[in-house]
Enzyme design. Structure first.
Site, short mmCIF file in Angstrom:
data_model
loop_
_atom_site.label_atom_id
_atom_site.label_comp_id
_atom_site.label_asym_id
_atom_site.label_seq_id
_atom_site.Cartn_x
_atom_site.Cartn_y
_atom_site.Cartn_z
N TRP A 185 0.82 -1.22 0.00
CA TRP A 185 0.00 0.00 0.00
C TRP A 185 0.86 1.27 0.00
CZ3 TRP A 185 -1.58 -3.28 4.44
CH2 TRP A 185 -2.51 -4.26 4.08
N HIS A 186 1.90 1.27 -0.81
CA HIS A 186 2.81 2.42 -0.87
C HIS A 186 2.88 2.99 -2.29
CE1 HIS A 186 5.07 0.45 2.76
NE2 HIS A 186 3.96 1.05 3.12
N GLN A 187 1.73 3.22 -2.90
CA GLN A 187 1.73 3.75 -4.27
C GLN A 187 2.38 5.14 -4.30
OE1 GLN A 187 -1.77 2.77 -6.83
NE2 GLN A 187 -2.77 2.45 -4.86
#
Length: 539
Positions: A474-476
């Site tokens: 979840w580190h876009q």
């Protein structure tokens, strides 16, 4: 001050905030000095820092709602936010490199953004990351030494004294995981048995060299989550110069020529317009920032014309260079059920598969419960167990974001292209092998009965496991990158090329993804944006 007195004063302050914000949000004022779009880890910082000057009128817009819910405040409940109204619910397109799987790309849609629904890890990034930012931007203010000064300035560190690396008294309370569970402490013992050094903290000296293993630094105080919104913005919300509007979906930027003058916002079922006398700051994240840019006419000419959007500024890099940390779960079964502490992630490991690399390429995250992908769950998930996520800290695969239409309600097309670069599959094989070596080390004997997955698979079966098991951390990021080449969207001061009165402050400006979780780097990005804005306008 006694606890009773503290609780009373906190309650009184909260009532003052509500009364003030009710008044401000129902007033007819539509003119501000600055409009900050997005109340996540960067936007919360920018809005709060600008509002420090009582003469400066600031509007902070957030599409999501209140953070005053148990699943936000209670660290162990963070998984309940996934798929809820506090999640944008983004989904990557089906990917041939993952056997046609479509990966959920959750992102916070609530006051605090990701910092209100994440696993609360405070990970600063590696020395090489920040020096890369400085080289790409041509601005030494992004260098590791400069950023280290920012971290010292903003932290309120509650761990072993370390004045060279840590600060005291800042807005960001950070502490090592309190009373870490055996899974975490044994992971450090296992790391040492493999020749990986351990440190008091994953931030500081550990992130200047080859990496190591450490108990996590977390944003938890007195058993409650501390979001960046709560640390920065909430304390200023009783002020008359800071308006925070929730349920406000930014639709488009408004212009006078090539100068941004404000934003159109969908709020309460109607379209409202707000003007900014000085600047608009986009802090909407790596998906929605490119979306608003493109739907406002800023982006790749061909993509805009495909949807009938008039081109105001051709910037081919908008929506390109999409990066994310991909990971692969390895699971062990507990001999006896174990308690989950501090939200479940209490230890981490960063390490280089090749000493010649400028930063660790392995990012391992320990979680104290079993987390298989939906596809790999069928292999047999233990009722009680723990997971080590074998992650890629610097994947080479690059994705892109495209519009599905010209309107605010049209979903973005996310082509993450996970594992599209063959080097990433090779790195994943190495990362999972090290993960298995850690979990199967003598240190864990007695705590676990054995490895549940993946097990000792052959090359072809292991590749299948990876393609079925790949998930996001979840580190876009990186979709409106900072730099000086033709694909750059912002300069070193985060100003958008060719457009006046517009800045970007969120993970989308990263030239490359940082080593580790992205919340702390986003706070730095917010601090840098506030610093340059204050300097430019003398505030």
């Amino acid at each position: 001050m006694t606890t009773a007195t503290t609780n009373t004063s906190d309650h009184e302050f909260a009532e003052g905030v509500r009364a003030n914000q009710d008044h401000l949000s129902t007033s007819q004022n539509t003119r501000f000095d600055f409009i900050v779009c997005g109340a996540g880890s960067a936007g919360s910082v920018v809005a709060a820092r600008l509002a420090e000057n009582p003469e400066v009128r600031v509007l902070l817009l957030e599409a999501g709602g209140s953070d005053e819910v148990d699943s936000v405040m209670e660290p162990a409940q963070w998984p309940l936010n996934l798929g809820s109204e506090r999640d944008w619910g983004f989904m990557a397109e089906p990917n041939a490199h993952l056997g046609g799987r479509a990966i959920p790309m959750n992102m916070g849609k609530v006051l605090g953004g990701g910092s209100s629904i994440n696993v609360m890890l405070w990970a600063r990034g590696h020395r090489a990351d920040w020096n890369h930012f400085a080289a790409e931007s041509g601005d030494a203010a992004w260098s590791y030494e400069s950023v280290l000064n920012i971290y010292r300035r903003i932290e309120d560190w509650h761990g072993p004294a370390d004045p060279d690396y840590r600060g005291k008294g800042g807005p960001v309370y950070v502490a090592p995981a309190h009373d870490p569970k055996p899974t975490a402490t044994l992971m450090l013992e296992a790391a040492r048995s493999l020749g990986v050094p351990t440190f008091d903290s994953p931030n500081g000296a550990m992130m200047e060299g080859n990496g190591g293993a450490a108990i996590n630094d977390l944003r938890i105080r007195d058993g409650k989550r501390l979001s960046i919104f709560r640390s920065y913005t909430w304390p200023r919300m009783a002020q008359p110069n800071l308006t925070v509007l929730t349920g406000a979906l930014v639709s488009k930027l408004t212009f006078d020529g090539n100068r941004v003058t404000g934003v159109d916002v969908l709020h309460g079922g109607r379209l409202r317009s707000f003007s900014a006398a000085r600047e608009v700051v986009l802090s909407l994240g790596a998906v929605n920032t490119p979306k608003v840019l493109m739907q406002s006419g800023i982006g790749p000419e061909q993509e805009l014309k495909r949807h009938g959007i008039a081109v105001r500024q051709h910037l081919p890099g908008v929506g390109q260079n999409h990066q994310d940390h991909v990971s692969f779960g390895c699971i062990w079964e507990y001999a006896e059920p174990q308690e989950v502490g501090n939200g479940g992630s209490e230890a981490t490991l960063y390490w280089k598969s090749d000493a010649a690399l400028d930063a660790p390429d392995m990012l391992h995250c320990q979680v104290e419960f079993p987390v298989p992908s939906a596809e790999n769950a069928a292999r047999g998930t233990p009722q009680h167990g723990w997971t080590m996520f074998a992650g890629l800290a610097h994947p080479k695969s690059r994705g892109q974001l495209l519009l599905s239409g010209p309107d605010a309600g049209d979903a973005m097309i996310i082509r993450a292209n996970t594992l599209s670069d063959p080097d990433d599959l090779r790195a994943a094989l190495a990362s999972v092998q090290m993960c298995r070596d850690l979990g199967n080390a003598d240190a864990f004997r007695g705590l676990v009965t054995g490895e549940s997955m993946p097990g000792n698979l052959g090359r072809e079966d292991m590749e299948q496991y990876l393609r079925q098991g790949a998930v996001t951390y979840w580190h876009q990021s990186c979709t409106a990158k900072m730099g000086r080449d033709a694909m750059s969207v912002v300069d070193g001061k985060l100003a958008v090329y060719g457009i006046a009165g517009l800045r970007i402050a969120d993970a989308s400006i990263m030239p490359r993804i940082t080593t580790g979780n992205t919340m702390a780097p986003c706070v730095v990005i917010g601090e840098r944006a506030a610093d340059v804005i204050k300097a430019q306008y003398g505030i």
